[in-house]
Motif scaffolding. Structure first.
Motif, PDB file in Angstrom:
ATOM      1  N   TRP A  58       7.514  -6.672  -0.984  1.00  0.00           N
ATOM      2  CA  TRP A  58       6.539  -6.375  -1.980  1.00  0.00           C
ATOM      3  C   TRP A  58       5.753  -7.212  -2.897  1.00  0.00           C
ATOM      4  O   TRP A  58       4.738  -7.292  -2.990  1.00  0.00           O
ATOM      5  CB  TRP A  58       7.102  -5.275  -2.964  1.00  0.00           C
ATOM      6  CG  TRP A  58       7.433  -3.740  -2.197  1.00  0.00           C
ATOM      7  CD1 TRP A  58       8.093  -3.418  -0.989  1.00  0.00           C
ATOM      8  CD2 TRP A  58       6.935  -2.534  -2.565  1.00  0.00           C
ATOM      9  NE1 TRP A  58       7.863  -2.213  -0.841  1.00  0.00           N
ATOM     10  CE2 TRP A  58       7.281  -1.532  -1.911  1.00  0.00           C
ATOM     11  CE3 TRP A  58       6.264  -2.108  -3.576  1.00  0.00           C
ATOM     12  CZ2 TRP A  58       7.174  -0.330  -1.999  1.00  0.00           C
ATOM     13  CZ3 TRP A  58       5.888  -0.749  -4.026  1.00  0.00           C
ATOM     14  CH2 TRP A  58       6.235   0.355  -2.836  1.00  0.00           C
ATOM     15  N   GLY A  59       6.751  -8.095  -3.267  1.00  0.00           N
ATOM     16  CA  GLY A  59       6.022  -9.338  -3.939  1.00  0.00           C
ATOM     17  C   GLY A  59       4.981 -10.120  -2.886  1.00  0.00           C
ATOM     18  O   GLY A  59       4.043 -10.446  -3.624  1.00  0.00           O
ATOM     19  N   ALA A  60       5.411 -10.238  -1.793  1.00  0.00           N
ATOM     20  CA  ALA A  60       4.312 -10.911  -1.086  1.00  0.00           C
ATOM     21  C   ALA A  60       3.249 -10.208  -0.706  1.00  0.00           C
ATOM     22  O   ALA A  60       1.865 -10.716  -0.687  1.00  0.00           O
ATOM     23  CB  ALA A  60       5.148 -11.262   0.436  1.00  0.00           C
ATOM     24  N   VAL A  61       3.343  -8.819  -0.758  1.00  0.00           N
ATOM     25  CA  VAL A  61       2.046  -7.811  -0.452  1.00  0.00           C
ATOM     26  C   VAL A  61       1.171  -7.992  -1.698  1.00  0.00           C
ATOM     27  O   VAL A  61      -0.260  -8.113  -1.762  1.00  0.00           O
ATOM     28  CB  VAL A  61       2.464  -6.841  -0.195  1.00  0.00           C
ATOM     29  CG1 VAL A  61       1.298  -5.636  -0.099  1.00  0.00           C
ATOM     30  CG2 VAL A  61       3.007  -6.499   1.150  1.00  0.00           C
ATOM     31  N   PHE A  62       1.761  -7.877  -2.801  1.00  0.00           N
ATOM     32  CA  PHE A  62       1.013  -7.769  -4.052  1.00  0.00           C
ATOM     33  C   PHE A  62       0.596  -9.014  -4.753  1.00  0.00           C
ATOM     34  O   PHE A  62      -0.172  -9.130  -5.657  1.00  0.00           O
ATOM     35  CB  PHE A  62       1.723  -6.922  -5.136  1.00  0.00           C
ATOM     36  CG  PHE A  62       1.935  -5.515  -5.199  1.00  0.00           C
ATOM     37  CD1 PHE A  62       0.715  -4.624  -5.047  1.00  0.00           C
ATOM     38  CD2 PHE A  62       3.216  -4.936  -4.489  1.00  0.00           C
ATOM     39  CE1 PHE A  62       0.634  -3.178  -4.770  1.00  0.00           C
ATOM     40  CE2 PHE A  62       3.042  -3.514  -4.416  1.00  0.00           C
ATOM     41  CZ  PHE A  62       1.971  -2.785  -4.352  1.00  0.00           C
ATOM     42  N   SER A  63       1.166 -10.062  -4.038  1.00  0.00           N
ATOM     43  CA  SER A  63       0.659 -11.284  -4.368  1.00  0.00           C
ATOM     44  C   SER A  63      -0.737 -11.914  -3.778  1.00  0.00           C
ATOM     45  O   SER A  63      -1.338 -12.961  -4.032  1.00  0.00           O
ATOM     46  CB  SER A  63       1.540 -12.664  -4.026  1.00  0.00           C
ATOM     47  OG  SER A  63       2.673 -12.301  -4.733  1.00  0.00           O
ATOM     48  N   ASN A  64      -1.146 -11.083  -2.852  1.00  0.00           N
ATOM     49  CA  ASN A  64      -2.405 -11.150  -2.092  1.00  0.00           C
ATOM     50  C   ASN A  64      -3.384  -9.961  -2.398  1.00  0.00           C
ATOM     51  O   ASN A  64      -2.834  -8.794  -2.760  1.00  0.00           O
ATOM     52  CB  ASN A  64      -2.238 -11.192  -0.700  1.00  0.00           C
ATOM     53  CG  ASN A  64      -1.227 -12.429  -0.357  1.00  0.00           C
ATOM     54  OD1 ASN A  64      -1.882 -13.833  -0.174  1.00  0.00           O
ATOM     55  ND2 ASN A  64       0.102 -12.489  -0.192  1.00  0.00           N
ATOM     56  N   LYS A  65      -4.751 -10.212  -1.698  1.00  0.00           N
ATOM     57  CA  LYS A  65      -5.615  -9.113  -1.892  1.00  0.00           C
ATOM     58  C   LYS A  65      -5.055  -7.958  -1.050  1.00  0.00           C
ATOM     59  O   LYS A  65      -4.882  -7.989   0.116  1.00  0.00           O
ATOM     60  CB  LYS A  65      -6.969  -9.616  -1.241  1.00  0.00           C
ATOM     61  CG  LYS A  65      -7.971  -8.520  -1.530  1.00  0.00           C
ATOM     62  CD  LYS A  65      -9.477  -8.949  -1.068  1.00  0.00           C
ATOM     63  CE  LYS A  65     -10.419  -8.046  -1.051  1.00  0.00           C
ATOM     64  NZ  LYS A  65     -11.834  -8.500  -0.415  1.00  0.00           N
ATOM     65  N   LEU A  66      -4.891  -6.718  -1.841  1.00  0.00           N
ATOM     66  CA  LEU A  66      -4.771  -5.331  -1.006  1.00  0.00           C
ATOM     67  C   LEU A  66      -5.662  -5.059  -0.141  1.00  0.00           C
ATOM     68  O   LEU A  66      -7.078  -5.037  -0.263  1.00  0.00           O
ATOM     69  CB  LEU A  66      -4.249  -4.364  -2.064  1.00  0.00           C
ATOM     70  CG  LEU A  66      -3.284  -4.764  -3.252  1.00  0.00           C
ATOM     71  CD1 LEU A  66      -2.827  -3.680  -3.987  1.00  0.00           C
ATOM     72  CD2 LEU A  66      -1.770  -4.929  -2.308  1.00  0.00           C
ATOM     73  N   MET A  67      -5.478  -4.657   1.000  1.00  0.00           N
ATOM     74  CA  MET A  67      -6.308  -3.753   2.208  1.00  0.00           C
ATOM     75  C   MET A  67      -5.402  -2.848   2.918  1.00  0.00           C
ATOM     76  O   MET A  67      -4.153  -2.496   2.532  1.00  0.00           O
ATOM     77  CB  MET A  67      -6.642  -4.887   3.093  1.00  0.00           C
ATOM     78  CG  MET A  67      -5.153  -5.691   3.924  1.00  0.00           C
ATOM     79  SD  MET A  67      -5.848  -7.058   4.769  1.00  0.00           S
ATOM     80  CE  MET A  67      -5.722  -8.250   3.353  1.00  0.00           C
ATOM     81  N   LEU A  68      -6.068  -2.040   3.807  1.00  0.00           N
ATOM     82  CA  LEU A  68      -5.395  -0.895   4.303  1.00  0.00           C
ATOM     83  C   LEU A  68      -4.091  -1.531   5.093  1.00  0.00           C
ATOM     84  O   LEU A  68      -3.199  -0.682   4.688  1.00  0.00           O
ATOM     85  CB  LEU A  68      -6.385  -0.202   5.374  1.00  0.00           C
ATOM     86  CG  LEU A  68      -5.814   0.883   6.222  1.00  0.00           C
ATOM     87  CD1 LEU A  68      -5.269   2.011   5.317  1.00  0.00           C
ATOM     88  CD2 LEU A  68      -6.510   1.357   7.440  1.00  0.00           C
TER      89      LEU A  68
END
Length: 238
Positions: A58-68
């Motif tokens: 989750w940290g890796a995902v929310f540290s970057n631009k969110l997309m589908l």
């Protein structure tokens, strides 16, 4: 004098106890809530591993631009978290009442986890079709597909064994399959952890998310270190 000798024996025995306990040590105490099973015995080690693993994803995902596509790792990591909770809550049960109540919790958590995993699969497949991407080519994708197939079989057999045993010729025949269901469940656990480890080797992770393989492996080892000592061989019919 005899009390001192007995105390010395108990001390010697405790000093020889494995750090993570003996196999199958964790047993739900009579009258205790099923909720305690989530942290009973070495479960705290497994909880540490899976929650840190989820935090990494989750940290890796929310540290970057969110997309589908972001929904895929978020949903699947949540599914892994729920599957492990389903294992932990059922493992320590040993009386008939505990087993029945534990099975309801186990089934509920697994059902939510499976729906979450299916949602993650839908997201990645939609994304692949939308971008004309390849399907089930990478080790991560192949492991994921195998895991989905086994989970589907596992879920069907588990639900029907407990709720509709007549499909197997009665309760006694259905119970004979329980040990195979348990073995398959632990196989699924290994596949889930291996799939997450393989995800760190995908191009998207290497170029965008940046999750480290060593960190995921450490978390996976913690999960296994917390779950394996609680396995009761008697439940396999051994």
């Amino acid at each position: 004098m005899s009390q001192n000798i007995e105390a010395q024996r108990n001390t010697a025995t405790n000093e020889q106890e494995p750090l993570l306990g003996r196999p199958g040590d964790a047993a739900q105490p009579e009258g205790e809530s099923l909720a305690k099973n989530f942290v009973l015995g070495t479960a705290v080690v497994a909880q540490a591993g899976v929650w840190v693993l989820a935090a990494i994803v989750w940290g890796a995902v929310f540290s970057n631009k969110l997309m589908l596509f972001s929904a895929h790792p978020l949903l699947n990591s949540a599914a892994v978290l729920l599957y492990i909770q389903a294992i932990l809550v059922l493992q320590p049960t040993h009386t008939p009442t505990q087993k029945i109540n534990g099975t309801y919790w186990h089934s509920g958590l697994n059902n939510v986890a499976t729906l979450t995993a299916i949602a993650g699969l839908i997201v990645i497949e939609y994304n692949k079709f939308d971008h004309n991407g390849t399907h089930f080519v990478s080790p991560h994708a192949i492991l994921g597909l195998i895991t989905y197939i086994i989970i589907a079989i596992q879920a069907f057999v588990g639900i029907t064994q407990f709720f509709t045993p007549s499909l197997y010729g009665g309760v006694d025949n259905a119970k004979k399959l329980y040990k195979y269901h348990r073995v398959s469940g632990y196989l699924v656990l290994l596949l889930l952890l291996a799939t997450v480890c393989a995800a760190t080797q995908t191009d998207f992770n290497k170029n965008v998310l940046g999750m480290q393989l060593w960190a995921v492996i450490v978390c996976s080892i913690l999960v296994l270190a917390g779950i394996v000592p609680r396995i009761k061989k008697a439940k396999f019919g051994f």
